[in-house]
Motif scaffolding. Structure first.
Motif, PDB file in Angstrom:
ATOM      1  N   LEU A 173       5.001   7.118  22.964  1.00 19.27           N
ATOM      2  CA  LEU A 173       5.314   8.098  21.855  1.00 19.27           C
ATOM      3  C   LEU A 173       5.590   7.321  20.433  1.00 19.27           C
ATOM      4  N   ASN A 174       6.575   6.277  21.055  1.00 21.00           N
ATOM      5  CA  ASN A 174       7.411   5.631  19.788  1.00 21.00           C
ATOM      6  C   ASN A 174       6.339   4.372  19.389  1.00 21.00           C
ATOM      7  N   ALA A 175       5.425   3.970  20.080  1.00 21.00           N
ATOM      8  CA  ALA A 175       4.352   3.141  19.820  1.00 21.00           C
ATOM      9  C   ALA A 175       3.467   3.522  19.004  1.00 21.00           C
ATOM     10  N   GLU A 181       2.837   5.353  11.235  1.00 21.04           N
ATOM     11  CA  GLU A 181       3.701   4.900  10.153  1.00 21.04           C
ATOM     12  C   GLU A 181       3.200   3.711   9.464  1.00 21.04           C
ATOM     13  N   THR A 182       2.574   2.933  10.027  1.00 21.48           N
ATOM     14  CA  THR A 182       2.153   1.362   9.485  1.00 21.48           C
ATOM     15  C   THR A 182       0.909   1.913   8.608  1.00 21.48           C
ATOM     16  N   LYS A 187      -1.660   3.115   3.324  1.00 21.96           N
ATOM     17  CA  LYS A 187      -2.374   4.038   2.725  1.00 21.96           C
ATOM     18  C   LYS A 187      -1.667   4.260   1.208  1.00 21.96           C
ATOM     19  N   ILE A 188      -0.194   4.333   1.360  1.00 17.65           N
ATOM     20  CA  ILE A 188       0.638   4.670   0.086  1.00 17.65           C
ATOM     21  C   ILE A 188       0.412   3.260  -0.561  1.00 17.65           C
ATOM     22  N   HIS A 189       0.628   2.306  -0.204  1.00 16.07           N
ATOM     23  CA  HIS A 189       0.434   0.948  -0.814  1.00 16.07           C
ATOM     24  C   HIS A 189      -0.732   0.881  -1.824  1.00 16.07           C
ATOM     25  N   ASP A 190      -1.899   1.338  -1.007  1.00 17.10           N
ATOM     26  CA  ASP A 190      -3.202   1.245  -1.551  1.00 17.10           C
ATOM     27  C   ASP A 190      -3.294   2.184  -2.689  1.00 17.10           C
ATOM     28  N   LEU A 191      -2.771   3.395  -2.531  1.00 16.68           N
ATOM     29  CA  LEU A 191      -2.835   4.481  -3.457  1.00 16.68           C
ATOM     30  C   LEU A 191      -1.898   3.975  -4.829  1.00 16.68           C
TER      31      LEU A 191
END
Length: 210
Positions: A173-175, A181-182, A187-191
């Motif tokens: 689950l953590n993996a 998250e990555t 996606k946030i960076h691209d936006l």
């Protein structure tokens, strides 16, 4: 995962060796000494914070073996035990193998015949444990958890095989969580890059509207 089984419960002191930190004098700590120590500042919320100025004299290595910890042991801050981010509990890293525990920090050495170290660590990060701590801390000045209350914390104890199964599920689950998250961070960076590009064109008069 920790509440689904009809399991026997044991207290922390029944499944681990509890090490209560030693009250070293402030003059004992120097960056030029050689023995690492673990203070409350080293214990973060699910992370261990390394430092470079908490070193003790070599003489304590042999005289205070009872407060010595090993790589993989669990440490808990007894002062400001719980903060907005959660319970201050961490795993001793390899670089701190042999370190000495300072006052207001407790270390747990699991009895491997009864409890899996990673199972216990994951349990200590649950909301149920956080609620237990909140119910027992002294909040008159700053939240302090007594060593007595820590020792009496109840731990669900399924078989070692089932503990290992729970750990594997949590690792998976953590993996997956880290993977997602990555992806979302990218996606946030691209936006953000797209937004900058649009703004640059807008100020340059390159955007056209119909």
């Amino acid at each position: 995962m920790f509440e689904t089984g009809n399991w026997e419960t044991k207290t922390i002191q029944e499944v681990t060796k509890v090490i209560n930190g030693y009250a070293f004098a402030s003059k004992d700590f120097k960056s030029t000494n050689t023995i690492k120590s673990i203070k409350i500042t080293n214990v973060g919320v699910k992370k261990f914070v390394e430092s470079v100025d908490n070193y003790l004299p070599e003489k304590f290595k042999d005289t205070l073996k009872e407060v010595q910890v090993k790589d993989g042991n669990i440490v808990i801050a007894l002062t400001r035990t719980i903060i907005s981010g959660g319970l201050k509990v961490a795993v001793v890293p390899e670089s701190y193998d042999g370190a000495l525990v300072n006052q207001r920090v407790a270390a747990l050495v699991p009895n491997e015949k009864i409890i899996n170290q990673r199972y216990l660590y994951n349990f200590l990060t649950t909301d149920g444990v956080a609620k237990y701590v909140l119910a027992h801390v002294n909040t008159l000045m700053q939240p302090n958890l007594s060593i007595h209350d820590l020792k009496n914390l109840a731990v669900p104890c399924p078989s070692l095989q089932e503990q290992q199964s729970i750990v594997k599920k949590l690792d998976a689950l953590n993996a997956e969580t880290a993977k997602l998250e990555t992806i979302y961070q990218q996606k946030i960076h691209d936006l953000e890059e797209f937004k900058k590009s649009v703004l640059q064109k807008a100020f340059a008069g390159e955007l056209k509207t119909k």
